[in-house]
Design a protein around this motif. Structure first.
Motif, PDB file in Angstrom:
ATOM      1  N   GLY A 129      14.276 -16.028  -5.528  1.00 55.10           N
ATOM      2  CA  GLY A 129      14.335 -15.527  -6.902  1.00 55.10           C
ATOM      3  C   GLY A 129      13.913 -14.078  -7.078  1.00 55.10           C
ATOM      4  O   GLY A 129      14.194 -13.480  -8.108  1.00 55.10           O
ATOM      5  N   VAL A 130      13.246 -13.488  -6.098  1.00 53.31           N
ATOM      6  CA  VAL A 130      12.658 -12.164  -6.297  1.00 53.31           C
ATOM      7  C   VAL A 130      13.518 -11.082  -5.651  1.00 53.31           C
ATOM      8  O   VAL A 130      13.831 -11.176  -4.472  1.00 53.31           O
ATOM      9  CB  VAL A 130      11.242 -12.117  -5.661  1.00 53.31           C
ATOM     10  N   PRO A 131      13.932 -10.063  -6.413  1.00 52.40           N
ATOM     11  CA  PRO A 131      14.749  -9.013  -5.799  1.00 52.40           C
ATOM     12  C   PRO A 131      13.949  -8.204  -4.763  1.00 52.40           C
ATOM     13  O   PRO A 131      12.734  -8.053  -4.895  1.00 52.40           O
ATOM     14  CB  PRO A 131      15.143  -8.125  -6.987  1.00 52.40           C
ATOM     15  N   THR A 132      14.648  -7.677  -3.744  1.00 54.58           N
ATOM     16  CA  THR A 132      13.991  -6.990  -2.618  1.00 54.58           C
ATOM     17  C   THR A 132      13.143  -5.822  -3.087  1.00 54.58           C
ATOM     18  O   THR A 132      12.097  -5.536  -2.511  1.00 54.58           O
ATOM     19  CB  THR A 132      15.072  -6.471  -1.639  1.00 54.58           C
ATOM     20  N   ARG A 133      13.583  -5.122  -4.139  1.00 51.27           N
ATOM     21  CA  ARG A 133      12.863  -3.909  -4.555  1.00 51.27           C
ATOM     22  C   ARG A 133      11.396  -4.204  -4.905  1.00 51.27           C
ATOM     23  O   ARG A 133      10.538  -3.343  -4.750  1.00 51.27           O
ATOM     24  CB  ARG A 133      13.553  -3.249  -5.756  1.00 51.27           C
ATOM     25  N   VAL A 134      11.128  -5.435  -5.353  1.00 51.82           N
ATOM     26  CA  VAL A 134       9.766  -5.775  -5.777  1.00 51.82           C
ATOM     27  C   VAL A 134       8.798  -5.828  -4.595  1.00 51.82           C
ATOM     28  O   VAL A 134       7.598  -5.630  -4.748  1.00 51.82           O
ATOM     29  CB  VAL A 134       9.760  -7.109  -6.569  1.00 51.82           C
ATOM     30  N   TYR A 135       9.352  -6.072  -3.373  1.00 51.98           N
ATOM     31  CA  TYR A 135       8.471  -6.133  -2.201  1.00 51.98           C
ATOM     32  C   TYR A 135       7.820  -4.785  -1.903  1.00 51.98           C
ATOM     33  O   TYR A 135       6.835  -4.712  -1.187  1.00 51.98           O
ATOM     34  CB  TYR A 135       9.231  -6.636  -0.966  1.00 51.98           C
ATOM     35  N   ALA A 136       8.414  -3.712  -2.445  1.00 57.21           N
ATOM     36  CA  ALA A 136       7.834  -2.371  -2.217  1.00 57.21           C
ATOM     37  C   ALA A 136       6.390  -2.315  -2.715  1.00 57.21           C
ATOM     38  O   ALA A 136       5.598  -1.510  -2.226  1.00 57.21           O
ATOM     39  CB  ALA A 136       8.672  -1.316  -2.927  1.00 57.21           C
ATOM     40  N   TYR A 137       6.041  -3.188  -3.663  1.00 58.81           N
ATOM     41  CA  TYR A 137       4.665  -3.173  -4.184  1.00 58.81           C
ATOM     42  C   TYR A 137       3.663  -3.776  -3.199  1.00 58.81           C
ATOM     43  O   TYR A 137       2.473  -3.820  -3.469  1.00 58.81           O
ATOM     44  CB  TYR A 137       4.605  -3.911  -5.533  1.00 58.81           C
ATOM     45  N   LEU A 138       4.211  -4.267  -2.076  1.00 59.95           N
ATOM     46  CA  LEU A 138       3.308  -4.803  -1.034  1.00 59.95           C
ATOM     47  C   LEU A 138       3.052  -3.787   0.077  1.00 59.95           C
ATOM     48  O   LEU A 138       2.299  -4.063   1.007  1.00 59.95           O
ATOM     49  CB  LEU A 138       3.924  -6.069  -0.418  1.00 59.95           C
ATOM     50  N   ILE A 139       3.697  -2.613   0.010  1.00 58.26           N
ATOM     51  CA  ILE A 139       3.513  -1.616   1.088  1.00 58.26           C
ATOM     52  C   ILE A 139       2.035  -1.220   1.128  1.00 58.26           C
ATOM     53  O   ILE A 139       1.482  -0.764   0.114  1.00 58.26           O
ATOM     54  CB  ILE A 139       4.422  -0.382   0.862  1.00 58.26           C
ATOM     55  N   PRO A 140       1.379  -1.376   2.301  1.00 57.61           N
ATOM     56  CA  PRO A 140      -0.102  -1.298   2.323  1.00 57.61           C
ATOM     57  C   PRO A 140      -0.668   0.120   2.360  1.00 57.61           C
ATOM     58  O   PRO A 140      -1.574   0.401   3.129  1.00 57.61           O
ATOM     59  CB  PRO A 140      -0.451  -2.065   3.600  1.00 57.61           C
ATOM     60  N   LEU A 141      -0.153   1.017   1.535  1.00 57.00           N
ATOM     61  CA  LEU A 141      -0.710   2.381   1.531  1.00 57.00           C
ATOM     62  C   LEU A 141      -2.174   2.433   1.086  1.00 57.00           C
ATOM     63  O   LEU A 141      -2.952   3.226   1.632  1.00 57.00           O
ATOM     64  CB  LEU A 141       0.158   3.301   0.659  1.00 57.00           C
ATOM     65  N   PRO A 142      -2.619   1.603   0.109  1.00 57.42           N
ATOM     66  CA  PRO A 142      -4.043   1.699  -0.285  1.00 57.42           C
ATOM     67  C   PRO A 142      -4.980   1.526   0.912  1.00 57.42           C
ATOM     68  O   PRO A 142      -5.959   2.255   1.044  1.00 57.42           O
ATOM     69  CB  PRO A 142      -4.221   0.557  -1.287  1.00 57.42           C
ATOM     70  N   ALA A 143      -4.651   0.570   1.808  1.00 55.80           N
ATOM     71  CA  ALA A 143      -5.509   0.331   2.983  1.00 55.80           C
ATOM     72  C   ALA A 143      -5.567   1.570   3.862  1.00 55.80           C
ATOM     73  O   ALA A 143      -6.635   1.989   4.322  1.00 55.80           O
ATOM     74  CB  ALA A 143      -4.958  -0.850   3.790  1.00 55.80           C
ATOM     75  N   PHE A 144      -4.412   2.206   4.078  1.00 50.42           N
ATOM     76  CA  PHE A 144      -4.362   3.369   4.972  1.00 50.42           C
ATOM     77  C   PHE A 144      -5.091   4.565   4.342  1.00 50.42           C
ATOM     78  O   PHE A 144      -5.763   5.332   5.038  1.00 50.42           O
ATOM     79  CB  PHE A 144      -2.903   3.719   5.291  1.00 50.42           C
ATOM     80  N   ALA A 145      -4.924   4.723   3.044  1.00 47.12           N
ATOM     81  CA  ALA A 145      -5.614   5.837   2.368  1.00 47.12           C
ATOM     82  C   ALA A 145      -7.132   5.642   2.439  1.00 47.12           C
ATOM     83  O   ALA A 145      -7.900   6.601   2.588  1.00 47.12           O
ATOM     84  CB  ALA A 145      -5.155   5.915   0.908  1.00 47.12           C
ATOM     85  N   MET A 146      -7.566   4.370   2.337  1.00 50.58           N
ATOM     86  CA  MET A 146      -9.006   4.072   2.457  1.00 50.58           C
ATOM     87  C   MET A 146      -9.505   4.456   3.852  1.00 50.58           C
ATOM     88  O   MET A 146     -10.579   5.049   4.006  1.00 50.58           O
ATOM     89  CB  MET A 146      -9.255   2.574   2.196  1.00 50.58           C
ATOM     90  N   VAL A 147      -8.718   4.124   4.864  1.00 52.23           N
ATOM     91  CA  VAL A 147      -9.120   4.444   6.243  1.00 52.23           C
ATOM     92  C   VAL A 147      -9.275   5.960   6.413  1.00 52.23           C
ATOM     93  O   VAL A 147     -10.251   6.447   6.985  1.00 52.23           O
ATOM     94  CB  VAL A 147      -8.082   3.883   7.254  1.00 52.23           C
ATOM     95  N   VAL A 148      -8.300   6.717   5.874  1.00 55.94           N
ATOM     96  CA  VAL A 148      -8.359   8.182   6.024  1.00 55.94           C
ATOM     97  C   VAL A 148      -9.586   8.734   5.304  1.00 55.94           C
ATOM     98  O   VAL A 148     -10.297   9.599   5.820  1.00 55.94           O
ATOM     99  CB  VAL A 148      -7.068   8.847   5.486  1.00 55.94           C
TER     100      VAL A 148
END
Ligand SMILES: [Fe+2]
Ligand SMILES: [Fe+2]
Length: 497
Positions: A129-148
């Motif tokens: 039921g969920v369009p592919t574009r919505v998965y972009a909200y799972l891209i884990p950039l917050p975790a990587f920015a925290m690491v930096v």
């Protein structure tokens, strides 16, 4: 790692002072070209899918032409972006090691983004039921920015967030909502990863990031595509935020061991006396161990007074004199009333032994992988200051021109961060007050003020961010704690013992 060690961090991180500007430039270009080339491979694999219009126009030559063009574009973007910031933003002085780390993280994120968007869509129960574009909200950039932010600093985390958002948005077919979400979520994650000495604080930062990510995702989905999938977008955004803590905790040890960084969590682990170096210091050089503990207490108070990093100050102080191991008897704190071995040595020989503790300390820090921040502080804790204790003894040699005053200076470099400067002050203040017999608060204050003035006038603080206000505040805090630590005890009558 030694090449990048002159770069300082904490909160400040200058570039390699050893490399020439031209050498640094070409190294940067090489790293960026390397990163661009990896993107080109990704492009070769997924280019048709991501850029269907260009693929149609170029036909069978598309993957090759596109790969070359994308390599140049990504390399140009990375070198301009980080190169400009490195030159113009005071706290962004990135060494080659940092560029490699940031480019590796950006590439890893691109893979993660691609995996999130492609693989999750394959899960039947979700993909329906969920369009592919919505998965972009799972891209884990917050975790990587925290690491930096945790491993380098906040300024670099912002730069990384922007660069990685632009590159990773390509994995989401360059959609505007994905790009805006990545920018926002990365910034939110980095903003909440301030001072993380314990693992649970990283998890907490992720939990605090989750509502921001959820709101951002739902709002972007609503405004760009109507409200149909806003709930899913919000849920995915929240999951992204909640997972950012565990992902950051998983990435950090790998980054620390590969690139030689030391997070506050690693520093806390090093502060336990079970570490082999501290155990040896305690048994073989108890005087130096006690001195290091007192310097740590003073430096921590100084750091609190000016908003520097107290964990770094305390832990780096514990290790700052590890180079004295094996030569304990040459340092006054370990002589404990025994004859001074320097009485039998020439000033030149004494100088060589004393100066060597800095170099030896750096060698041991690298051998035991204490991380860049502690190693830098060991290297800088005496700056280029004079060996005052042997200068008087060497005066006749200096007058006969057999030696110069400059020979009795530590080789440096001078402190490059506020933490290194505080430890230099605390170290010198502790040594000065130890030489006083029964010092009262007044004497301690005068001694600390004398040290602060001498260090400042000698130009030892010229290469760090310490303002005069910081200097006085740190000096005052050190003086107060030192007075409390060394106050004359009330003498007990012998019968009471
Ligand atoms: Fe020292
Ligand atoms: Fe010391």
């Amino acid at each position: 790692m030694s090449g990048s060690r002159n770069a300082t961090r904490s909160d400040s991180r200058p570039a390699e002072s050893g490399a020439s500007p031209r050498g640094r430039y070409w190294r940067l270009v090489a790293i960026c070209l390397g990163a661009g080339a990896v993107f080109a491979v990704l492009f070769y694999l997924w280019g048709r899918e991501l850029f269907p219009r260009a693929a149609g126009r170029w036909g069978s030559t598309f993957p090759f032409v596109g790969a070359v063009a994308l390599t140049l574009a990504v390399a140009l973007f990375l070198s301009e972006w980080f190169g400009f910031a490195g030159r113009e933003v005071r706290k962004v002085r990135l060494a080659a090691r940092d560029f490699l780390f940031l480019c590796s993280l950006a590439l890893l994120l691109f893979f993660a983004a691609k995996a999130v968007i492609d693989l999750i869509a394959e899960i039947p129960s979700l993909g329906r039921g969920v369009p592919t574009r919505v998965y972009a909200y799972l891209i884990p950039l917050p975790a990587f920015a925290m690491v930096v932010r945790v491993l380098i600093n906040s300024e670099t985390a912002i730069l990384f967030t922007v660069a990685a958002s632009v590159l990773s948005a390509a994995a989401a077919a360059g959609s505007w909502p994905a790009l805006l979400f990545l920018l926002l979520s990365g910034t939110a994650g980095a903003a909440r990863a301030r001072r993380i000495p314990y693992r649970y604080r990283m998890l907490l930062a992720g939990v605090q990031t989750a509502p921001v990510c959820a709101l951002a995702a739902a709002a972007l989905e609503f405004s760009f595509h109507g409200g149909g999938e806003a709930l899913w977008a919000g849920i995915f955004g929240a999951v992204n935020g909640l997972l950012s803590g565990p992902i950051a905790l998983a990435v950090m040890p790998v980054a620390e061991s590969t690139f030689g960084y030391a997070s506050d969590i690693r520093l806390m682990e090093l502060s336990g006396t079970g570490h082999p170096l501290l155990s040896r210091l305690m048994v073989e050089t108890p005087g130096t161990f006690h001195h290091s503990v007192v310097v740590g207490t003073l430096a921590e108070a100084g750091a609190h007074a000016i908003g520097a990093n107290p964990v770094l100050c305390r832990v780096a102080s514990l290790y700052h004199d590890i180079g004295k191991l094996g030569k304990a008897q040459y340092f006054s704190e370990n002589q404990a009333g025994a004859a001074n071995v320097h009485d039998a040595l020439s000033p030149g020989l004494s100088r060589a032994v004393i100066l060597s503790h800095v170099k030896e300390g750096v060698r041991m820090a690298e051998e035991f992988r204490l991380g860049d921040r502690i190693t830098e502080i060991i290297e800088q804790h005496h700056g280029t200051s004079l060996l005052y204790c042997f200068l008087d003894k060497a005066r006749p040699m200096i007058q006969d021109r057999k030696a110069s005053e400059e020979m009795f200076r530590y080789p440096g470099p001078k402190p490059k961060s506020r933490e290194a400067a505080i430890i230099m002050l605390a170290d010198a203040a502790e040594a000065a007050v130890r030489s006083l017999s029964r010092p009262g608060p007044q004497e301690v204050d005068e001694a600390v003020t004398g040290i602060v003035n001498r260090v400042y006038l000698d130009g030892q603080l010229n290469e760090c961010d310490m303002t005069l206000r910081d200097l006085h505040a740190a000096g005052r805090a050190i003086s107060q704690v030192l007075a409390a630590v060394t106050h004359s005890r009330v003498d007990y009558p012998a019968s009471a013992v």
